[in-house]
Motif scaffolding. Structure first.
Motif, PDB file in Angstrom:
ATOM      1  N   CYS A  12       0.832  -1.202   0.000  1.00  0.00           N
ATOM      2  CA  CYS A  12       0.000   0.000   0.000  1.00  0.00           C
ATOM      3  C   CYS A  12       0.865   1.250   0.000  1.00  0.00           C
ATOM      4  O   CYS A  12       1.968   1.266   0.535  1.00  0.00           O
ATOM      5  CB  CYS A  12      -0.906   0.003   1.222  1.00  0.00           C
ATOM      6  SG  CYS A  12      -2.019  -1.419   1.289  1.00  0.00           S
ATOM      7  N   SER A  13       0.327   2.300  -0.581  1.00  0.00           N
ATOM      8  CA  SER A  13       0.997   3.588  -0.631  1.00  0.00           C
ATOM      9  C   SER A  13       1.144   4.150   0.783  1.00  0.00           C
ATOM     10  O   SER A  13       0.221   4.050   1.593  1.00  0.00           O
ATOM     11  CB  SER A  13       0.169   4.561  -1.479  1.00  0.00           C
ATOM     12  OG  SER A  13       0.640   5.879  -1.321  1.00  0.00           O
ATOM     13  N   TYR A  30      -1.253   7.333   0.621  1.00  0.00           N
ATOM     14  CA  TYR A  30      -2.677   7.024   0.502  1.00  0.00           C
ATOM     15  C   TYR A  30      -2.879   5.580   0.953  1.00  0.00           C
ATOM     16  O   TYR A  30      -2.936   4.666   0.127  1.00  0.00           O
ATOM     17  CB  TYR A  30      -3.169   7.211  -0.935  1.00  0.00           C
ATOM     18  CG  TYR A  30      -2.882   8.591  -1.467  1.00  0.00           C
ATOM     19  CD1 TYR A  30      -3.697   9.674  -1.122  1.00  0.00           C
ATOM     20  CD2 TYR A  30      -1.789   8.828  -2.299  1.00  0.00           C
ATOM     21  CE1 TYR A  30      -3.427  10.950  -1.591  1.00  0.00           C
ATOM     22  CE2 TYR A  30      -1.516  10.106  -2.778  1.00  0.00           C
ATOM     23  CZ  TYR A  30      -2.338  11.158  -2.418  1.00  0.00           C
ATOM     24  OH  TYR A  30      -2.054  12.418  -2.881  1.00  0.00           O
ATOM     25  N   THR A  57      -5.169   3.677   1.662  1.00  0.00           N
ATOM     26  CA  THR A  57      -6.244   2.852   1.110  1.00  0.00           C
ATOM     27  C   THR A  57      -5.981   2.490  -0.352  1.00  0.00           C
ATOM     28  O   THR A  57      -6.770   1.772  -0.959  1.00  0.00           O
ATOM     29  CB  THR A  57      -7.602   3.566   1.225  1.00  0.00           C
ATOM     30  OG1 THR A  57      -7.520   4.827   0.555  1.00  0.00           O
ATOM     31  CG2 THR A  57      -7.973   3.784   2.688  1.00  0.00           C
ATOM     32  N   THR A  58      -4.886   3.004  -0.912  1.00  0.00           N
ATOM     33  CA  THR A  58      -4.485   2.653  -2.280  1.00  0.00           C
ATOM     34  C   THR A  58      -3.459   1.540  -2.201  1.00  0.00           C
ATOM     35  O   THR A  58      -2.309   1.757  -1.817  1.00  0.00           O
ATOM     36  CB  THR A  58      -3.901   3.873  -3.014  1.00  0.00           C
ATOM     37  OG1 THR A  58      -4.882   4.920  -3.017  1.00  0.00           O
ATOM     38  CG2 THR A  58      -3.513   3.528  -4.430  1.00  0.00           C
ATOM     39  N   CYS A  59      -3.903   0.338  -2.547  1.00  0.00           N
ATOM     40  CA  CYS A  59      -3.048  -0.837  -2.429  1.00  0.00           C
ATOM     41  C   CYS A  59      -2.936  -1.551  -3.773  1.00  0.00           C
ATOM     42  O   CYS A  59      -3.800  -1.413  -4.639  1.00  0.00           O
ATOM     43  CB  CYS A  59      -3.600  -1.785  -1.379  1.00  0.00           C
ATOM     44  SG  CYS A  59      -3.682  -1.040   0.265  1.00  0.00           S
ATOM     45  N   GLU A  81       5.838   2.662  -1.165  1.00  0.00           N
ATOM     46  CA  GLU A  81       4.859   1.617  -0.882  1.00  0.00           C
ATOM     47  C   GLU A  81       5.430   0.736   0.213  1.00  0.00           C
ATOM     48  O   GLU A  81       6.621   0.480   0.252  1.00  0.00           O
ATOM     49  CB  GLU A  81       4.586   0.744  -2.117  1.00  0.00           C
ATOM     50  CG  GLU A  81       3.707   1.379  -3.137  1.00  0.00           C
ATOM     51  CD  GLU A  81       3.442   0.461  -4.314  1.00  0.00           C
ATOM     52  OE1 GLU A  81       3.582  -0.771  -4.185  1.00  0.00           O
ATOM     53  OE2 GLU A  81       3.101   0.989  -5.374  1.00  0.00           O
TER      54      GLU A  81
END
Length: 67
Positions: free
Chosen positions: A9-10, A13, A15-17, A52
């Motif tokens: 994941c970032s 962010y 929730t951006t995986c 990440e």
């Protein structure tokens, strides 16, 4: 036979995986699958310059010869 899946994941962010899978094919044991996941973790960190973070990995047992 096992297929490795790594979730990263970032850090900006959370929730951006992204889901990564090994391009080396199936692994004959859980231990070799887990070792490949550790290798992938290092490569993902290097490739994404630390932006990440690897959250988890999973070794999925395959039925027959399917990937």
């Amino acid at each position: 036979m096992f297929k490795v899946i790594v979730l990263a994941c970032s850090i900006f962010y959370p929730t951006t995986c992204f889901e990564y899978t090994s391009t080396r094919g199936a692994h004959t044991s859980y231990e070799s699958c887990a070792e490949r996941a550790r290798e992938m973790r290092i490569a993902i960190l290097e490739m994404n310059q630390g932006f990440e973070v690897v959250k988890a990995f999973k070794c999925v047992k395959l039925e027959g010869q399917k990937l």
